[in-house]
Design a protein around this motif. Structure first.
Motif, PDB file in Angstrom:
ATOM      1  N   SER A  87     149.738  34.250  21.833  1.00  0.00           N
ATOM      2  CA  SER A  87     149.649  33.527  22.726  1.00  0.00           C
ATOM      3  C   SER A  87     149.454  34.727  24.272  1.00  0.00           C
ATOM      4  N   PRO A  89     146.704  36.243  26.537  1.00  0.00           N
ATOM      5  CA  PRO A  89     145.537  36.332  26.755  1.00  0.00           C
ATOM      6  C   PRO A  89     144.732  37.596  26.778  1.00  0.00           C
ATOM      7  N   TRP A  90     145.279  38.803  27.215  1.00  0.00           N
ATOM      8  CA  TRP A  90     144.592  39.769  27.162  1.00  0.00           C
ATOM      9  C   TRP A  90     144.390  40.532  25.766  1.00  0.00           C
ATOM     10  N   ARG A 156     142.485  31.534  23.708  1.00  0.00           N
ATOM     11  CA  ARG A 156     142.446  31.798  24.811  1.00  0.00           C
ATOM     12  C   ARG A 156     142.316  31.022  25.968  1.00  0.00           C
ATOM     13  N   ASP A 157     141.148  30.326  25.858  1.00  0.00           N
ATOM     14  CA  ASP A 157     141.066  29.432  27.144  1.00  0.00           C
ATOM     15  C   ASP A 157     142.128  28.215  27.224  1.00  0.00           C
ATOM     16  N   MET A 159     145.697  28.703  26.354  1.00  0.00           N
ATOM     17  CA  MET A 159     146.619  29.553  27.166  1.00  0.00           C
ATOM     18  C   MET A 159     146.179  29.698  28.525  1.00  0.00           C
ATOM     19  N   LEU A 160     144.843  29.847  28.981  1.00  0.00           N
ATOM     20  CA  LEU A 160     144.552  30.122  30.395  1.00  0.00           C
ATOM     21  C   LEU A 160     144.747  28.551  31.312  1.00  0.00           C
ATOM     22  N   ALA A 389     152.548  31.171  30.844  1.00  0.00           N
ATOM     23  CA  ALA A 389     152.021  31.701  29.473  1.00  0.00           C
ATOM     24  C   ALA A 389     152.911  32.729  28.801  1.00  0.00           C
TER      25      ALA A 389
END
Length: 482
Positions: A87, A89-90, A156-157, A159-160, A389
């Protein structure tokens, strides 16, 4: 010296030697491809290729396996680490880039292994076979890595887009309180007259959850002290029902300076005033997105106790979900949770809790993985929330813990409370008692056990009736009440 005649022993010997040499070259070409599959870079080192490329590839391969092994051990020792990484993103961005680079690099190594196998020295049949094997290996490996990169990108999308960088709040008295709001989909409709209001009070250590639901038609209730709404309605909200608080705030946004969601903020102050709980976060559930989510997991199984109407009598799709254990589609589940025709608001609240319980218990990690992309797409359209997040892994871990425990419920509904003129002190006591009972800190009850709701079921979701109350609205074990 004359050339050996065809069919002579000398010619046969030469042909046999040439065939053996061709088979050796073919096996060598296949071996280089298998070496590239098992240990990328080894073919370049063994066959006189570019040693620098081979060393970089082989060292990268070894480093990758070291990371995998270390990561697996770390996850075994700390189960929450996988949720944290999944969870973040980076980290997902780095993983996606690594998979993309790996796909391209590995495909290059396969092509180079094909070159090192000297395809022009192979016979036509062997050459075609080598091309086929190399193509299958190259496409399979690169395709798998590219698909993995796509899945990581979807995560990732998600989460963002779903979660932001909102303020992290600590648990209140050892519990996270999350307000779940159900609202119709459509442009500009987020936060307008939520269809359902439920507080999920979650123990920050064990995940033990208590669902506290409020009826949308509650009136004359107070707001949290110090809130904008408390200043506007010091004697209680008498302008509309509870689900109208959001609409009132949206019509008076000038009072909520700096607020991104005045309707939600006003509703939170109402829920805090009614329940006495401090809300950490909120999540608005888009009911259309909920339907898609149920379809994404393949439907859910519910115990239908009484025929539930799908649609209204004038709809061309109108029909009933018949009693029994039924596996419902997203469309049917949505109507199961929302239907009021031939029913009432409080029965609907009980059915909604049964749906929540079914989703928690029946959506396993294996089901989630098999349907990940569909679930991610439905989820991004399902929820609008202020959960940061950075806190997603915390709630995922608590959700996994909650699966193995009973869910308790409390609904602020008749006959316990008069929704037109609620006894707020009584509501506060009931909420406190429900949480203490779930935590095992409540004093043992005295006297005879009530047999309320023991009669024949008269609601589609759980035992009970409007006059006696519905079991799923006040239960220590939601699964048994459903």
């Amino acid at each position: 010296m004359p050339a050996p005649s065809p069919g002579s022993p000398v010619q046969a010997a030469r042909t046999s030697v040439a065939e053996r040499a061709a088979r050796i070259r073919f096996r060598r070409a296949l071996s280089l491809m298998v070496m590239t599959l098992v240990a990328p870079g080894s073919a370049q080192l063994a066959a006189g290729g570019n040693r620098r490329v081979g060393l970089v590839a082989l060292r990268t391969w070894v480093a990758m396996w070291v990371l995998v092994v270390v990561g697996a051990v770390a996850v075994v020792l700390d189960h929450g680490l996988a949720l944290t990484l999944g969870s973040t993103p980076w980290f997902l961005l780095l993983l996606r880039l690594a998979l993309l680079v790996g796909a391209v690099g590995w495909a290059f190594l396969f092509m180079d292994a094909w070159r090192l196998g000297q395809p022009l020295t192979l016979g036509l049949a062997h050459r075609r076979a080598a091309v086929g094997v190399n193509g299958v290996l190259c496409l399979s490996v690169a395709g798998a890595l590219l698909f993995g990169a796509h899945v990581v990108g979807v995560q990732r999308d998600l989460m963002l887009t779903m979660f932001g960088s909102g303020q992290v709040t600590d648990a209140h008295y050892g519990r996270f309180n999350v307000l779940l709001l159900g609202g119709d989909s459509g442009a500009g409709r987020w936060g307008l007259r939520p269809d359902s209001l439920t507080v999920a009070s979650i123990d920050e250590v064990t995940g033990r959850t208590v669902l506290v639901s409020l009826p949308r038609n509650m009136q004359n209730f107070p707001f949290a002290e110090g809130s904008v709404m408390a200043e506007q309605f010091p004697d209680g909200f008498d302008a509309d029902y509870l689900n109208g608080v959001s609409t009132w705030a949206q019509d008076n946004t000038e009072l909520f300076e700096g607020s991104e969601n005045p309707g939600v903020d006003a509703t939170i102050s109402a829920v805090e005033g009614i329940t006495g709980l401090q809300i950490n976060y909120w999540a608005m559930v888009n009911l259309q997105g909920f339907k898609d989510l149920v379809d994404a997991v393949g439907g859910i199984t519910l115990n239908v106790r009484q025929a539930i109407p799908v649609g209204l009598p004038y709809d061309d799709f109108f029909h009933y979900i018949e009693p029994g254990t039924r596996k419902l589609s997203g469309f049917e589940t949505l109507w199961y949770a929302r239907a009021r025709y031939d029913s009432d608001d409080y029965s609907r609240m009980a059915r909604q809790k049964c749906v929540m319980n079914a989703m928690l218990q029946q959506v396993s990690p294996s089901v989630a993985m098999r349907n990940f992309q569909s679930i991610a797409q439905a989820s991004s359209e399902l929820i609008s929330t202020n959960v940061p997040a950075s806190e997603v892994d915390t709630f995922l871990e608590l959700a996994l813990k909650a699966k193995s425990q009973k869910i308790s419920t409390l609904s602020i509904v008749p006959p316990m409370v008069n929704t037109a003129d609620p006894d707020i002190d009584l509501v506060h006591r009931k909420v406190t008692a429900a949480i203490e009972k779930a935590e095992g800190t409540a004093a043992p009850s005295k006297g005879r056990t009530s047999k309320k709701n023991a009669g024949a079921p008269v609601t589609g979701g759980s035992l009970g009736s409007l006059s006696e109350g519905y079991a799923a609205n006040q239960a220590g074990d939601l699964a048994s009440a459903c």
